[in-house]
Scaffold this motif. Structure first.
Motif, PDB file in Angstrom:
ATOM      1  N   ASN A  24       6.853 -80.353 -34.008  1.00  0.00           N
ATOM      2  CA  ASN A  24       8.281 -80.647 -34.068  1.00  0.00           C
ATOM      3  C   ASN A  24       9.077 -79.682 -33.198  1.00  0.00           C
ATOM      4  OD1 ASN A  24       9.163 -82.831 -36.058  1.00  0.00           O
ATOM      5  ND2 ASN A  24       7.629 -81.721 -37.254  1.00  0.00           N
ATOM      6  N   MET A  25      10.164 -80.191 -32.631  1.00  0.00           N
ATOM      7  CA  MET A  25      11.102 -79.349 -31.911  1.00  0.00           C
ATOM      8  C   MET A  25      12.252 -78.969 -32.847  1.00  0.00           C
ATOM      9  SD  MET A  25       9.752 -79.120 -28.996  1.00  0.00           S
ATOM     10  CE  MET A  25       8.415 -79.948 -28.147  1.00  0.00           C
ATOM     11  N   LEU A  26      12.902 -77.858 -32.551  1.00  0.00           N
ATOM     12  CA  LEU A  26      14.046 -77.449 -33.356  1.00  0.00           C
ATOM     13  C   LEU A  26      15.318 -78.110 -32.843  1.00  0.00           C
ATOM     14  CD1 LEU A  26      13.666 -73.675 -34.252  1.00  0.00           C
ATOM     15  CD2 LEU A  26      13.237 -75.673 -35.645  1.00  0.00           C
ATOM     16  N   HIS A  27      16.147 -78.523 -33.765  1.00  0.00           N
ATOM     17  CA  HIS A  27      17.473 -79.043 -33.456  1.00  0.00           C
ATOM     18  C   HIS A  27      18.526 -78.117 -34.062  1.00  0.00           C
ATOM     19  CE1 HIS A  27      16.812 -83.511 -32.309  1.00  0.00           C
ATOM     20  NE2 HIS A  27      15.804 -82.778 -31.911  1.00  0.00           N
ATOM     21  N   ARG A  28      19.640 -78.011 -33.376  1.00  0.00           N
ATOM     22  CA  ARG A  28      20.780 -77.252 -33.884  1.00  0.00           C
ATOM     23  C   ARG A  28      21.862 -78.239 -34.295  1.00  0.00           C
ATOM     24  NH1 ARG A  28      23.888 -73.841 -29.615  1.00  0.00           N
ATOM     25  NH2 ARG A  28      25.301 -75.612 -29.626  1.00  0.00           N
ATOM     26  N   LEU A  29      22.359 -78.100 -35.522  1.00  0.00           N
ATOM     27  CA  LEU A  29      23.406 -78.982 -36.021  1.00  0.00           C
ATOM     28  C   LEU A  29      24.569 -78.149 -36.536  1.00  0.00           C
ATOM     29  CD1 LEU A  29      20.419 -80.227 -37.053  1.00  0.00           C
ATOM     30  CD2 LEU A  29      21.900 -82.131 -37.679  1.00  0.00           C
ATOM     31  N   ASP A  30      25.769 -78.588 -36.245  1.00  0.00           N
ATOM     32  CA  ASP A  30      26.969 -77.997 -36.832  1.00  0.00           C
ATOM     33  C   ASP A  30      27.384 -78.893 -37.989  1.00  0.00           C
ATOM     34  OD1 ASP A  30      27.036 -75.917 -34.985  1.00  0.00           O
ATOM     35  OD2 ASP A  30      28.172 -77.104 -33.545  1.00  0.00           O
ATOM     36  N   ILE A  31      27.247 -78.385 -39.211  1.00  0.00           N
ATOM     37  CA  ILE A  31      27.507 -79.207 -40.388  1.00  0.00           C
ATOM     38  C   ILE A  31      28.494 -78.518 -41.318  1.00  0.00           C
ATOM     39  CG2 ILE A  31      25.267 -80.354 -40.265  1.00  0.00           C
ATOM     40  CD1 ILE A  31      24.255 -78.596 -42.490  1.00  0.00           C
ATOM     41  N   THR A  32      29.265 -79.314 -42.012  1.00  0.00           N
ATOM     42  CA  THR A  32      30.260 -78.775 -42.929  1.00  0.00           C
ATOM     43  C   THR A  32      29.600 -78.319 -44.229  1.00  0.00           C
ATOM     44  OG1 THR A  32      30.679 -80.902 -44.006  1.00  0.00           O
ATOM     45  CG2 THR A  32      31.945 -80.398 -41.990  1.00  0.00           C
ATOM     46  N   GLY A  33      30.344 -77.547 -45.000  1.00  0.00           N
ATOM     47  CA  GLY A  33      29.846 -77.140 -46.303  1.00  0.00           C
ATOM     48  C   GLY A  33      29.542 -78.332 -47.192  1.00  0.00           C
ATOM     49  N   ASP A  34      30.375 -79.364 -47.127  1.00  0.00           N
ATOM     50  CA  ASP A  34      30.096 -80.589 -47.885  1.00  0.00           C
ATOM     51  C   ASP A  34      28.770 -81.205 -47.472  1.00  0.00           C
ATOM     52  OD1 ASP A  34      32.188 -80.759 -49.686  1.00  0.00           O
ATOM     53  OD2 ASP A  34      33.508 -81.822 -48.295  1.00  0.00           O
ATOM     54  N   GLU A  35      28.495 -81.185 -46.154  1.00  0.00           N
ATOM     55  CA  GLU A  35      27.242 -81.753 -45.675  1.00  0.00           C
ATOM     56  C   GLU A  35      26.049 -80.886 -46.069  1.00  0.00           C
ATOM     57  OE1 GLU A  35      28.741 -84.193 -41.703  1.00  0.00           O
ATOM     58  OE2 GLU A  35      28.498 -82.005 -41.606  1.00  0.00           O
ATOM     59  N   VAL A  36      26.250 -79.571 -46.146  1.00  0.00           N
ATOM     60  CA  VAL A  36      25.175 -78.689 -46.630  1.00  0.00           C
ATOM     61  C   VAL A  36      24.794 -79.081 -48.056  1.00  0.00           C
ATOM     62  CG1 VAL A  36      24.594 -76.329 -47.301  1.00  0.00           C
ATOM     63  CG2 VAL A  36      25.759 -76.751 -45.120  1.00  0.00           C
ATOM     64  N   HIS A  37      25.801 -79.241 -48.900  1.00  0.00           N
ATOM     65  CA  HIS A  37      25.534 -79.627 -50.292  1.00  0.00           C
ATOM     66  C   HIS A  37      24.843 -80.988 -50.354  1.00  0.00           C
ATOM     67  CE1 HIS A  37      26.612 -81.401 -54.256  1.00  0.00           C
ATOM     68  NE2 HIS A  37      26.238 -80.187 -54.671  1.00  0.00           N
ATOM     69  N   ALA A  38      25.338 -81.945 -49.587  1.00  0.00           N
ATOM     70  CA  ALA A  38      24.742 -83.289 -49.592  1.00  0.00           C
ATOM     71  C   ALA A  38      23.312 -83.258 -49.061  1.00  0.00           C
ATOM     72  CB  ALA A  38      25.602 -84.241 -48.763  1.00  0.00           C
ATOM     73  N   MET A  39      23.059 -82.414 -48.085  1.00  0.00           N
ATOM     74  CA  MET A  39      21.707 -82.288 -47.533  1.00  0.00           C
ATOM     75  C   MET A  39      20.725 -81.806 -48.603  1.00  0.00           C
ATOM     76  SD  MET A  39      20.490 -79.436 -44.760  1.00  0.00           S
ATOM     77  CE  MET A  39      20.662 -78.097 -45.956  1.00  0.00           C
ATOM     78  N   LEU A  40      21.122 -80.790 -49.362  1.00  0.00           N
ATOM     79  CA  LEU A  40      20.248 -80.282 -50.422  1.00  0.00           C
ATOM     80  C   LEU A  40      20.002 -81.344 -51.484  1.00  0.00           C
ATOM     81  CD1 LEU A  40      21.773 -76.702 -50.808  1.00  0.00           C
ATOM     82  CD2 LEU A  40      19.673 -77.342 -49.595  1.00  0.00           C
TER      83      LEU A  40
END
Length: 634
Positions: free
Chosen positions: A487-503
């Protein structure tokens, strides 16, 4: 008498002038004629030099497609395709590479000098021009110069192009030290016609996420391109190919800002172009037609192409110009490079099945069956041997077992598909927080990203992407087995809301209906409490983010934007991370570095063991584990 001679002189002068004009016009008519140019091109091969397995959907004579395994890609196959396509095209052909030759496999910096293997293999094609991509700067300007020096060895002397890079006063590539090493453009003649090739390097991305020298700068792409196009037009060059490493969407927007560009051969976005049949065949989903036709500022046709990624495709574009150098038509195809031997369900097909498969490949128009070029395969061999030797190199020592556990919880110890010992799985630390090795990998992504790739706040590694524990002497091959999927690494700019939703996405994929242990989220710079017994969307609480500068943990700010590094698999929605898949393109970047290589870089930076002198790998302090506390199902 004087008047007579005066008139006589005027008559002779006019005759000579007319004769000269007629002669000039005749010369123009001779040189200015309809003209067809063939462009063969690749981009973003990212040190992918070896062939890789591929599964296609092909009809083996039954009337329905089946999964067919075949060898594919590899730079020796690229060289063979360029050779055969160039021979078929005739003399009016150019061979182009639109950037990002470097970074992505162990061949980049584990097979000798950084980029040497890539340059050597590129010289088996003998490209007519190469434009600088952002990853060409991953080892700084000095590293780039070393790569370009190898690229110019032998008879090829491939010119490197970028009209918008300006090397700093201290750079190894400053014109005072390396005159002509990187040029804004080059004019090549084919079939008696001059063709202008202009290079572009993506500006902001290169400065932000690669490692050019601090005083090396990148000009606005459109301004630099137009200046160079105008300069070439002033010299009488009326056929312009822009070799643009700025991405497919940006190429389409750039075309509308320019005057005088005829073709854009692109890279950077790893875009597959071509017919929808590519998806039916199991190759991939094309983002647009090959070529994509656009318009410049004057409404004139611009033909845009790109050739996907990782040495899997060679693009072939034929452009027809009229006598004034205006594009009249362009057509072509992506050649998806595959081998000539097939297997179905692990078995060699029958003669009749083979015949049907070959016919299907031939009829596809996009699958290009070819054997690797012998000369290129021979050139690759010593680098293969160096990688093989590196894989056997001891790179670290792990005195205590770095336990592999997919999910925390004492009840998971027995049935967690773990390759760790029973004793390791029973440790309170592992039951409380989960696998040591998954956590260490996530930490590696974060620390290497902070040091090399423009910074990061947090990192994500899903549990199932890590496939082995480590203990004792650790070889490079062991590291590759820990992270075997490339796998390659990706960089994403995500909001705090998206951090919570990701988890919550990750935990739903584990504890929801039909869940499995693989998606469990291991994060670095981010910690939280988990209640696996709670309802969907309510399993995560007390989320904290660590400030890398102060070392302090603070509650997640739902409104703030955080920079995160994650595997390409998860960043695209794999393992149920649908929140990450929905992050728009403007907030994501394919960093183009291999997960295992990042982990190796992290290992090399660790303190040395006093006894062995090797980097020391130990479990992290429990305060750094992502799962701070865990409540499991009954």
């Amino acid at each position: 008498m004087p008047g007579f001679w005066k008139n006589r002189f005027r008559t002779v002068a006019w005759a000579l002038l007319v004769a000269g004009l007629l002669s000039s016009c005749a010369g123009l008519r001779e040189g200015a004629r309809p003209y067809t140019l063939t462009l063969l091109h690749i981009n973003d091969h990212h040190s992918h030099l070896e062939p890789q397995p591929r599964t296609l959907q092909l009809d083996a004579g039954t009337g329905a497609p089946v999964a067919v395994a075949v060898d594919a890609a590899g730079f020796a196959r690229v060289a063979a395709a360029f050779e055969s396509l160039a021979q078929a095209a005739g003399s009016q052909v150019l061979k182009l590479h639109a950037g990002d030759a470097l970074t992505g496999t162990l061949y980049f910096n584990r097979a000798g000098a950084a980029g040497a293997a890539d340059a050597a293999l590129m010289n088996t094609v003998c490209f007519d021009a190469f434009t600088l991509g952002n990853h060409e700067f991953d080892k700084g300007d000095a590293g780039l110069k070393g790569f370009l020096d190898v690229l110019r060895q032998g008879p090829c002397k491939t010119p490197a192009l970028s009209a918008n890079v300006h090397f700093g006063a201290g750079s190894a590539l400053h014109p005072s030290r390396a005159p002509g090493a990187v040029q804004p453009s080059v004019v090549l003649e084919r079939g008696g016609q001059p063709i202008g090739l202009v290079g572009l390097t993506v500006a902001q991305k290169t400065k932000a996420s690669s490692s050019p020298d601090p005083d090396t700068t990148f000009e606005d792409e459109a301004i630099a391109a137009q200046r160079e196009i105008d300069r070439l037009h002033a010299q009488g060059v009326n056929k312009i190919v822009l070799m643009s490493h700025i991405g497919y969407g940006n190429d389409q927007r750039l075309a509308g800002r320019l005057r005088g560009v005829d073709v854009i051969v692109g890279g950077d976005s790893h875009t597959l172009l071509g017919p929808q049949q590519l998806q039916t065949l199991g190759v991939g989903s094309p983002a647009g037609p090959y070529p994509t036709r656009s318009k410049d500022r004057d409404g004139k046709t611009v033909c845009i192409v790109q050739a996907w990624e990782y040495a899997q495709v060679v693009g072939e574009l034929r452009v027809q110009f009229d006598a004034q150098g205006e594009v009249q038509a362009c057509e072509g195809r992506p050649h998806v490079l595959i081998g000539e031997h097939f297997t179905i369900a692990g078995k060699t097909p029958s003669d009749e099945e083979n015949k049907a498969l070959r016919a299907r490949v031939e009829a596809s128009g996009v699958l290009h069956a070819t054997a690797p070029q012998a000369a290129a395969a021979a050139m690759l061999q010593p680098y293969q041997e160096r990688v093989a030797r590196f894989n056997q190199t001891v790179v670290a020592t792990a005195p205590a077992e770095l336990c592999m556990r997919r999910v925390p919880g004492a009840e998971a110890a027995a049935g967690d598909h773990s390759q760790s010992s029973v004793a390791c799985n029973a440790q309170p630390r592992v039951n409380a927080h989960g696998g040591d090795i998954q956590q260490l990998v996530a930490q590696a992504y974060l620390e290497v990203a902070q040091a090399r790739y423009g910074g990061a706040d947090v990192a994500l590694q899903s549990a199932g992407g890590v496939r082995g524990a480590l203990q004792g002497q650790v070889t490079a091959s062991d590291v590759m087995q820990v992270l075997p999927f490339g796998n390659m690494l990706h960089r994403l700019d995500i909001t705090g809301d998206e951090v919570h939703a990701m988890l919550e996405d990750g935990l739903e994929a584990v504890y929801g209906p039909g869940g499995s242990t693989g998606p469990y989220p291991y994060t670095a710079g981010l910690r939280f409490d988990v209640d696996a017994t709670a309802a969907r969307g309510q399993r995560v609480s007390r989320i904290e983010v660590r400030d890398a500068r102060t070392g302090q943990w603070a509650p997640l700010d739902r409104a703030r934007t955080y920079r995160m590094f994650a595997l390409s698999f998860n960043a695209r929605g794999g393992d149920g991370y649908k929140t990450l898949a929905a992050v728009p393109a403007a907030r994501r970047l394919d960093v183009g570095v291999l997960d295992a290589d990042v982990f190796l870089s992290y290992i090399e930076a660790q303190p040395k063991d006093a006894a062995s002198g090797l980097p020391l790998l130990q479990p992290l302090d429990p305060a750094f584990y992502s799962t701070r506390s865990f409540k499991g199902p009954n």
